[in-house]
Design an enzyme around this catalytic site. Structure first.
Site, PDB file in Angstrom:
ATOM      1  N   LYS A 213       1.683  -6.035  -7.693  1.00  0.00           N
ATOM      2  CA  LYS A 213       0.219  -5.964  -7.823  1.00  0.00           C
ATOM      3  C   LYS A 213      -0.452  -6.020  -6.448  1.00  0.00           C
ATOM      4  O   LYS A 213       0.137  -6.409  -5.456  1.00  0.00           O
ATOM      5  CB  LYS A 213      -0.276  -7.095  -8.736  1.00  0.00           C
ATOM      6  CG  LYS A 213       0.191  -6.917 -10.190  1.00  0.00           C
ATOM      7  CD  LYS A 213      -0.930  -6.650 -11.151  1.00  0.00           C
ATOM      8  CE  LYS A 213      -0.409  -6.138 -12.486  1.00  0.00           C
ATOM      9  NZ  LYS A 213      -0.305  -7.174 -13.497  1.00  0.00           N
ATOM     10  N   ARG A 253       7.111 -10.321 -15.977  1.00  0.00           N
ATOM     11  CA  ARG A 253       7.161  -8.877 -16.236  1.00  0.00           C
ATOM     12  C   ARG A 253       7.310  -8.192 -14.881  1.00  0.00           C
ATOM     13  O   ARG A 253       6.404  -8.277 -14.051  1.00  0.00           O
ATOM     14  CB  ARG A 253       5.869  -8.456 -16.937  1.00  0.00           C
ATOM     15  CG  ARG A 253       5.753  -6.978 -17.248  1.00  0.00           C
ATOM     16  CD  ARG A 253       4.388  -6.676 -17.874  1.00  0.00           C
ATOM     17  NE  ARG A 253       4.247  -5.270 -18.164  1.00  0.00           N
ATOM     18  CZ  ARG A 253       3.915  -4.344 -17.272  1.00  0.00           C
ATOM     19  NH1 ARG A 253       3.688  -4.683 -16.020  1.00  0.00           N
ATOM     20  NH2 ARG A 253       3.806  -3.081 -17.629  1.00  0.00           N
TER      21      ARG A 253
HETATM   22  N1  PMM Z   1       0.225  -5.504 -16.087  1.00  0.00           N
HETATM   23  C1  PMM Z   1       0.282  -4.175 -16.273  1.00  0.00           C
HETATM   24  C2  PMM Z   1       0.623  -3.633 -17.527  1.00  0.00           C
HETATM   25  N2  PMM Z   1       0.903  -4.451 -18.573  1.00  0.00           N
HETATM   26  N3  PMM Z   1       1.137  -6.594 -19.461  1.00  0.00           N
HETATM   27  C3  PMM Z   1       1.051  -7.930 -19.309  1.00  0.00           C
HETATM   28  N4  PMM Z   1       1.304  -8.737 -20.359  1.00  0.00           N
HETATM   29  N5  PMM Z   1       0.724  -8.502 -18.114  1.00  0.00           N
HETATM   30  C4  PMM Z   1       0.445  -7.758 -17.014  1.00  0.00           C
HETATM   31  O1  PMM Z   1       0.125  -8.342 -15.961  1.00  0.00           O
HETATM   32  C5  PMM Z   1       0.498  -6.331 -17.148  1.00  0.00           C
HETATM   33  C6  PMM Z   1       0.860  -5.784 -18.396  1.00  0.00           C
HETATM   34  C7  PMM Z   1      -0.038  -3.267 -15.148  1.00  0.00           C
HETATM   35  O2  PMM Z   1       1.021  -3.182 -14.270  1.00  0.00           O
HETATM   36  P1  PMM Z   1       1.897  -1.861 -13.982  1.00  0.00           P
HETATM   37  O3  PMM Z   1       1.030  -0.661 -14.303  1.00  0.00           O
HETATM   38  O4  PMM Z   1       2.215  -2.001 -12.540  1.00  0.00           O
HETATM   39  O5  PMM Z   1       3.097  -1.931 -14.864  1.00  0.00           O
END
Ligand code: PMM
Length: 277
Positions: A213, A253
């Site tokens: 992030k 995650r």
């Molecule tokens: N961040 C992203 C997508 N899904 N789900 C949860 N539960 N928590 C998160 O922080 C989260 C998520 C966005 O991140 P990416 O596009 O880099 O995968």
């Protein structure tokens, strides 16, 4: 939890796993590398992203989910849409990861309640196209906890079993990426996870999505202030994983699994030794 974004434009890995075959193989690789859960999503939530249609989201995720479930993988679906979650649940996903915590689609909590699967309720203030404008807090920890408490009351009123709720502070979602000063929202949340998760006298399990992030890129910026590219923030993600897992986070995650899986095991040994002494 390893991430498979079946999108052309996700913040951190957009386009890499856009085709079904590549996405399926990536999911299998993540499991071989130590992931317990594979999170499959078909809609980018990067700041500024526009929404895709439900049909397009289904077209992206369903072949991947179906194949991974068939291979015995524990799959979660990363979606804000009940229609997509329903198809994914029929295909055998084990968990619903709803970054809107039930706000984006009023049918989602009832669906989750009926199917009785764990439900990730993330802190969210609105869709990605203008979420940065909502990153205004007087006390980020109190406000995120209070807003999560409201979501928990709301989804449990719809029948969701509180013992199946996992909360998530929503790092990067309507949060400023600063690492110092009054707006270091993500860092404040990370260092006070226990407070965020203590809601209504109960300690909820916590999922942390810090991987790649912007707050990491900002922290590791070059001397001229250029943020570190997100693909070069995996080591920093591992450091966050070790710290939050040692604090008792339920799940992280992440995009790159191996070193994060090791960090989780280090933290588990750390906690076990601390509990013995
Ligand atoms: N961040 C992203 C997508 N899904 N789900 C949860 N539960 N928590 C998160 O922080 C989260 C998520 C966005 O991140 P990416 O596009 O880099 O995968």
């Amino acid at each position: 939890m390893g991430v498979v974004n079946v999108t052309p434009d996700s913040f951190s890995d957009g386009g890499q796993w856009y085709g079904a075959a590549a996405a399926i193989q990536h999911g299998l690789d993540l499991v071989a590398q130590g992931a317990d859960i594979v999170d499959v999503g078909g809609e980018s939530t990067r700041p500024g992203a526009q929404r895709v249609s439900a049909e397009e989201e289904l077209r992206r995720v369903m072949p991947v989910i179906t194949e991974l479930v068939r291979a015995g993988v524990v799959v979660s679906v990363d979606t804000m849409r009940a229609q997509v979650a329903e198809a994914a649940l029929e295909a055998g996903v084990s968990l619903v990861n709803d970054v809107s915590g039930g706000l984006a689609d009023p049918y989602m909590p009832r669906l989750v309640a009926e199917t009785g699967v764990p439900y990730v309720v993330m802190h969210w203030r609105g869709h990605s196209h203008d979420m940065n404008s909502r990153a205004i807090y007087e006390d980020v920890v109190r406000e995120v906890r209070d807003e999560l408490a409201k979501r928990i009351w709301s989804v449990t009123a719809e029948g969701v079993d509180p013992s199946l709720i996992v909360i998530d502070p929503g790092l990067g979602f309507s949060k400023q990426p600063d690492w110092q000063g009054p707006d270091a929202h993500n860092w404040e949340l990370l260092t006070r996870l226990r407070e965020v998760a203590h809601i209504g006298g109960q300690d909820f399990p916590v999922l942390v999505g810090a991987s790649r992030k912007r707050h990491l890129g900002r922290l590791l910026a070059a001397p001229d202030g250029t943020p570190r590219p997100f693909a070069e923030t995996d080591d920093a993600t591992v450091a966050v994983t070790a710290l939050v897992a040692a604090e008792g986070a339920w799940c992280v995650r992440v995009h790159r699994v191996p070193a994060n899986a090791d960090a989780v095991r280090v933290a588990a040994a750390w906690r076990a030794a601390a509990a013995r002494s």
